[in-house]
Design an enzyme around this catalytic site. Structure first.
Site, PDB file in Angstrom:
ATOM      1  N   GLY A 111      54.346  78.333  29.927  1.00  0.00           N
ATOM      2  CA  GLY A 111      53.833  79.690  29.800  1.00  0.00           C
ATOM      3  C   GLY A 111      52.544  79.791  30.598  1.00  0.00           C
ATOM      4  CB  CYS A 112      49.280  81.322  29.815  1.00  0.00           C
ATOM      5  SG  CYS A 112      47.606  81.429  30.484  1.00  0.00           S
TER       6      CYS A 112
END
Length: 195
Positions: free
Chosen positions: A24-25
Site C-alpha cells: 500500500g502506501c
C-alpha cells in the site's frame, strides 16, 4: 579492501541483499522495515510499471502500472528473507485487491518483487501456506513478480514518517500501524531504536 565498497559497520556491500515489497502506501512500509535489525536501508519508490522514471503524480493517477513499494537492503546474517516475508504479510491486508485502507488503485497493490529464484520460491511458499492455514478469511491476492527497474521516489517521500510524525496521515494511520508492528516484532527490532 576498497573502502568504497564497505559500509559504516565494516560489512562489505556485496554481502547485503535486496528485497522489494509493496503493502500500500510506501510511507508505512518504509517506516516498518526500517525498524528491523539487519535492515540497512528502506527506500520508497515505484516498480512494476511500464513508464520510465515515473513521478509520484503519474503513479497516483494509476495509469503507469507501478506499485508504491520499498526496496529493502538487508544483512542476511541478521535478518532472513523469510523473516522479511513474515513482516511483509503481517504488516498489511494481503487479501485486499488493489487497496489498503482508504488508498485505492493498482499502485497500492500487495506485491512481492523477487530478486532471485530463492526469493520467488520462499514468497510463493509463504503465500500458499498462509492461504492453507486459514489465517485470513479471504484468499491472499498478493502478486509475486520478478523485480524490474526500481525507481526511487522523490526525496520528500524518503523517511517521510520520521520527518513528519505530526502530519495527519502519519499520526493517525502510520503511527498506530508502526506501534502494532513493533509489538509483534519486538525481538527483531534494532537495539538502538534508530529507524
Amino acid at each position: 579492501m576498497n573502502p568504497q565498497n564497505t559500509s559504516t559497520n565494516g560489512l562489505v556491500a556485496s554481502q547485503y541483499e535486496k528485497a522489494t515489497f509493496g503493502t500500500g502506501c510506501f510511507w508505512c512500509t518504509e517506516a516498518m522495515f526500517e525498524t528491523l535489525d539487519g535492515v540497512q536501508a528502506a527506500v520508497s519508490g515505484y516498480e512494476g510499471g511500464q513508464v520510465k522514471n515515473p513521478t509520484y503524480k503519474q503513479v497516483c493517477e494509476g495509469t503507469t502500472g507501478h506499485a508504491e513499494c520499498v526496496e529493502v537492503t538487508y544483512d542476511p546474517t541478521k535478518v532472513t528473507y523469510a523473516e522479511l516475508l513474515e513482516a511483509f504479510f503481517r504488516s498489511h491486508d494481503p487479501t485486499s485487491l488493489n487497496r489498503q485502507g482508504a488508498d485505492v488503485g493498482t499502485q497500492y497493490r500487495s506485491v512481492v518483487f523477487y530478486h532471485n529464484d530463492e526469493q520467488k520460491r520462499l514468497a510463493e511458499t509463504a503465500k500458499a501456506e498462509l492461504d492453507k492455514s486459514g489465517a485470513y478469511p479471504k484468499p491472499i491476492v498478493t502478486e509475486i513478480s520478478p523485480a524490474t527497474t526500481f525507481y526511487e521516489a522523490e526525496a520528500y517521500h524518503q523517511n517521510y514518517f520520521a520527518q513528519n510524525p505530526e502530519q495527519g496521515y502519519c499520526a493517525f494511520v502510520i503511527a498506530p500501524k508502526l506501534d502494532k508492528f513493533r509489538k509483534v516484532f519486538k525481538e527483531k527490532l534494532k537495539a538502538d531504536g534508530v529507524h
